[in-house]
Design a protein around this motif. Structure first.
Motif, short mmCIF file in Angstrom:
data_model
loop_
_atom_site.label_atom_id
_atom_site.label_comp_id
_atom_site.label_asym_id
_atom_site.label_seq_id
_atom_site.Cartn_x
_atom_site.Cartn_y
_atom_site.Cartn_z
N SER A 25 -13.71 -14.05 1.24
CA SER A 25 -12.49 -13.66 0.55
C SER A 25 -12.38 -12.14 0.48
CB SER A 25 -12.46 -14.24 -0.86
OG SER A 25 -13.45 -13.61 -1.65
N GLU A 26 -11.21 -11.66 0.02
CA GLU A 26 -11.01 -10.22 -0.10
C GLU A 26 -11.96 -9.61 -1.12
OE1 GLU A 26 -6.97 -9.46 -1.03
OE2 GLU A 26 -6.18 -10.22 0.87
N SER A 27 -12.39 -10.40 -2.11
CA SER A 27 -13.31 -9.89 -3.13
C SER A 27 -14.75 -9.84 -2.65
CB SER A 27 -13.22 -10.75 -4.39
OG SER A 27 -13.64 -12.07 -4.10
N GLY A 28 -15.01 -10.38 -1.46
CA GLY A 28 -16.35 -10.33 -0.90
C GLY A 28 -17.12 -11.62 -0.99
N GLY A 29 -16.67 -12.57 -1.82
CA GLY A 29 -17.36 -13.85 -1.96
C GLY A 29 -16.87 -14.86 -0.95
N LEU A 30 -17.52 -16.02 -0.94
CA LEU A 30 -17.12 -17.12 -0.06
C LEU A 30 -16.17 -18.05 -0.76
CD1 LEU A 30 -20.61 -18.05 1.50
CD2 LEU A 30 -18.77 -16.72 2.57
N GLU A 31 -15.26 -18.64 0.00
CA GLU A 31 -14.39 -19.68 -0.54
C GLU A 31 -14.04 -20.66 0.57
OE1 GLU A 31 -9.88 -17.97 -0.40
OE2 GLU A 31 -11.14 -17.20 -2.03
N TYR A 32 -13.66 -21.86 0.15
CA TYR A 32 -13.32 -22.89 1.12
C TYR A 32 -12.02 -22.55 1.83
CZ TYR A 32 -17.02 -25.58 -1.07
OH TYR A 32 -18.24 -25.99 -1.54
N ALA A 33 -12.00 -22.80 3.14
CA ALA A 33 -10.85 -22.42 3.95
C ALA A 33 -9.68 -23.38 3.77
CB ALA A 33 -11.25 -22.38 5.43
N ASP A 34 -9.96 -24.61 3.34
CA ASP A 34 -8.91 -25.62 3.25
C ASP A 34 -9.00 -26.32 1.91
OD1 ASP A 34 -6.75 -27.08 4.07
OD2 ASP A 34 -7.85 -28.37 5.45
N GLY A 35 -7.96 -27.10 1.60
CA GLY A 35 -7.94 -27.87 0.36
C GLY A 35 -6.81 -27.42 -0.54
N GLU A 391 -23.23 -18.48 -2.92
CA GLU A 391 -24.35 -17.68 -2.46
C GLU A 391 -25.37 -17.54 -3.59
OE1 GLU A 391 -22.92 -14.30 0.43
OE2 GLU A 391 -21.43 -14.54 -1.16
N VAL A 392 -26.64 -17.53 -3.21
CA VAL A 392 -27.74 -17.49 -4.18
C VAL A 392 -28.61 -16.28 -3.90
CG1 VAL A 392 -29.85 -18.65 -4.94
CG2 VAL A 392 -27.77 -19.98 -4.54
N ARG A 393 -28.98 -15.60 -4.96
CA ARG A 393 -29.97 -14.52 -4.86
C ARG A 393 -30.95 -14.66 -6.02
NH1 ARG A 393 -27.87 -8.41 -5.14
NH2 ARG A 393 -27.21 -8.91 -3.01
N VAL A 394 -32.24 -14.56 -5.75
CA VAL A 394 -33.24 -14.45 -6.81
C VAL A 394 -33.61 -12.98 -6.87
CG1 VAL A 394 -35.52 -15.13 -7.61
CG2 VAL A 394 -34.04 -16.82 -6.52
N ALA A 395 -33.23 -12.34 -7.96
CA ALA A 395 -33.21 -10.88 -8.02
C ALA A 395 -34.35 -10.32 -8.87
CB ALA A 395 -31.87 -10.39 -8.57
N GLY A 396 -34.86 -9.19 -8.43
CA GLY A 396 -35.83 -8.43 -9.20
C GLY A 396 -35.14 -7.55 -10.22
N ARG A 413 -22.94 -16.09 -6.58
CA ARG A 413 -21.62 -15.57 -6.23
C ARG A 413 -20.90 -16.65 -5.44
NH1 ARG A 413 -21.03 -9.99 -2.86
NH2 ARG A 413 -21.93 -11.30 -1.23
N GLY A 414 -19.63 -16.88 -5.75
CA GLY A 414 -18.89 -17.90 -5.02
C GLY A 414 -17.58 -18.26 -5.67
N GLN A 415 -16.87 -19.17 -5.04
CA GLN A 415 -15.50 -19.48 -5.44
C GLN A 415 -15.41 -20.03 -6.85
OE1 GLN A 415 -13.39 -21.90 -2.63
NE2 GLN A 415 -11.61 -22.17 -3.93
N SER A 416 -16.37 -20.88 -7.27
CA SER A 416 -16.23 -21.56 -8.56
C SER A 416 -16.73 -20.74 -9.74
CB SER A 416 -16.95 -22.90 -8.52
OG SER A 416 -18.34 -22.73 -8.34
#
Length: 573
Positions: A25-35, A391-396, A413-416
């Motif tokens: 997406s424009e915000s940098g995260g992922l989102e579903y293309a359809d639906g 998206e998943v990150r395990v962060a220090g 980070r993600g659509q929901s």
């Protein structure tokens, strides 16, 4: 998150043009293309299920056609009679009546922001949330009317919001209050009002459970919610493919949904059912014996509930010799599942009943990872892998990704994911990194793409410089056959900083004592993780309506129980 080995089933579902393909997406995260783009678009598709039962409860049942007609009629009333406009807040506060769904979806059809409130709150807790969200309409059942009435009495004339009361035979308090049963019958030919709803409009404000302080209003857009709808659909399709089935074929699911509707774990359940034209069976309150009866009576295929009720259902089935022959899926959420739960399920039913758990938060609108089937049986300590648009990150400490298998804070980070907290810029800024990652406050590991949550950051016990993850110790305690429930927390120690304490609910008639509990833990864990203090009790441990342990209610009694007598020397490290 590191790229994972190719999985043909995943590729089939997520490659370009596939049902669950994603885009950046424009915000940098992922989102579903359809639906669908909005919740209004989503619910409008359910009218096609017509006479299929949607909701079955002791207070009545609704087909999809009846549900959509009533939700549309109520949405028209919001606009034409109450004068509400898109963006106004609509509070929904009632137990799991079928009308809860009518009220929630009527708000979406009218372009309002639905605010589902915890039905078990006190009058003071309701007052806090109502002051915070400033609703244009309250949609409450008779039990909740008494608790919101003090707040209503402080408002007069046009400053008082409309109130619509469900399942109430008593007097109505004052002006701008109506009884739902007195409204005109819904005309299925009319449909919803003509309002404009866009993907980036706010759809809900859902208050956090407040286990550590005042609840915050998590604000989610329609775009986020349609992402939350796609997540369980993806996991269901992937599960079907891995079992050699074609997704979407076969009879629609019949689900026993025991989560309260105001909780996001229930959103995962009813979104999945509505997307497939499935039926939801509701209980007035949890009762394992009545749940067994409902499974037999309605041919229930899917169970969804917190681990505590799931264990009670298994025990009731064992005691009754009930094989629950129609049950095909056993899903837990809302709280951490003991690792032995899947072993017990497999021991009793083999591979006939698919186990499933996952991970989600109010801030992610329900489950964003899932662990199911053979992979769950092989890795019962995990909450699974993320959905495609997550998206998943395990962060220090600095936000950098830690090495595979190391403990860090779980970032998502993600659509929901929500857009922030209602009128709370400080809380929003604290929860989100500048590039859109949400800091969950949970400690986790990531191994081969699988997420395992090891503790809440605030719950971790630091004993003499060693980290003790409460979830790990609780899991071992749950392995003991005489332990019904367990909570682990830290208590102050003058030398070590903290010590490990455990509160254990024991099975009636058990002769289990504290030393036996400690010995059981010592068989599996290092000595510094063995509880120094064990408090045994017969009463259930305090949990909120969604099954989370309320450790704040245990800290006082535990502190009193372990406090040394005056003059007692400090124990050595």
């Amino acid at each position: 998150m590191e790229p994972q080995p190719a999985d043909p089933a995943v590729d089939l579902l997520t490659s370009p043009g596939a049902p669950f393909a994603v885009v950046r997406s424009e915000s940098g995260g992922l989102e579903y293309a359809d639906g669908p783009r909005t919740l209004r678009e989503f619910v409008e598709t359910t009218w096609a299920y017509g006479d299929t039962p949607f909701l079955i409860a002791g207070s009545g049942r609704l087909t999809y056609g009846e549900f959509f007609a009533e939700a549309s009629a109520l949405a028209r009333r919001f606009v034409d009679v109450y004068g509400l406009r898109p963006g106004d807040r609509a509070v929904v506060a009632m137990r799991n009546h079928p009308e809860w769904q009518i009220a929630f979806w009527a708000a979406q059809l009218a372009g309002l922001v639905a605010v589902p409130l915890n039905a078990w709150w006190t009058a003071g807790e309701f007052t806090y949330a109502l002051d915070d969200c400033e609703p244009g309409v309250l949609l409450v059942d008779g039990e909740r009317l008494e608790r919101v009435q003090p707040w209503l009495e402080g408002r007069e004339g046009e400053g008082r919001p409309w109130t619509l009361v469900f399942h109430h035979d008593g007097d109505l308090p004052g002006d701008r209050v109506e009884r739902y049963e007195d409204l005109p019958a819904a005309d299925p030919a009319l449909g919803p009002p003509d309002v404009d709803v866009t993907p980036d409009d706010d759809a809900t404000i859902i208050y956090t459970s407040g286990t550590t302080g005042r609840p915050k209003g998590a604000v989610a857009t329609h775009r986020a919610h349609v992402g939350a709808i796609a997540n369980p659909r993806y996991f269901a399709a992937l599960s079907a493919l891995r079992r050699g089935q074609i997704p979407g074929q076969g009879p629609a699911p019949v689900a026993l949904l025991t989560f309260p509707f105001f909780h996001v774990a229930a959103f995962t359940g009813f979104y999945a059912a509505m997307a497939a034209g499935g039926t939801l069976v509701l209980l007035r309150k949890w009762d394992a014996v009545k749940a067994l009866q409902a499974i037999r009576e309605h041919g229930i295929t899917n169970y969804g509930g917190v681990p505590a009720t799931a264990l009670q259902l298994l025990e009731a089935a064992e005691a009754a010799g009930d094989e629950m022959p129609t049950l095909a899926m056993f899903n837990t959420g809302g709280a951490a599942a003991p690792p032995d739960l899947v072993a017990r399920l497999t021991e009793r039913f083999g591979e006939r009943v698919e186990p499933r758990n996952g991970y989600g938060l109010t801030e992610t609108l329900g489950g964003v990872t899932a662990n199911f089937g053979a992979e769950y049986r092989a890795h019962p300590e995990s909450v699974g892998r993320p959905a495609p648009a997550v998206e998943v990150r395990v962060a220090g400490p600095g936000g950098e990704a830690v090495a595979d298998g190391e403990v860090g804070e779980l970032w998502l980070r993600g659509q929901s994911v929500i857009r922030g907290y209602w009128r709370d810029e400080a809380a929003t800024a604290a929860a989100f990194a500048p590039d859109g990652w949400f800091r969950t406050g949970d400690l986790a590991t990531l191994r081969d793409g699988r997420v395992s949550v090891v503790d809440r950051i605030k719950d971790m016990v630091i004993r003499g410089g060693e980290n003790v993850y409460c979830v790990e110790v609780e899991a071992v305690l749950h392995d003991h056959p005489d332990v019904l429930d367990a909570a682990v927390l830290g208590v102050p120690h003058p030398v070590l900083g903290e010590e490990v304490a455990a509160v254990v609910q024991v099975r009636p008639g058990s002769e289990l004592d504290a030393e036996a509990v400690r010995a059981h833990v010592a068989k599996s864990l290092a000595a510094f993780k063995v509880p120094a203090h064990v408090l045994l009790r017969d009463a259930p441990l305090p949990r909120n309506a969604t099954g989370k342990l309320l450790k704040r209610e245990l800290r006082g009694p535990v502190g009193e129980a372990v406090r040394p007598a005056p003059g007692t020397p400090a124990a050595p490290a």
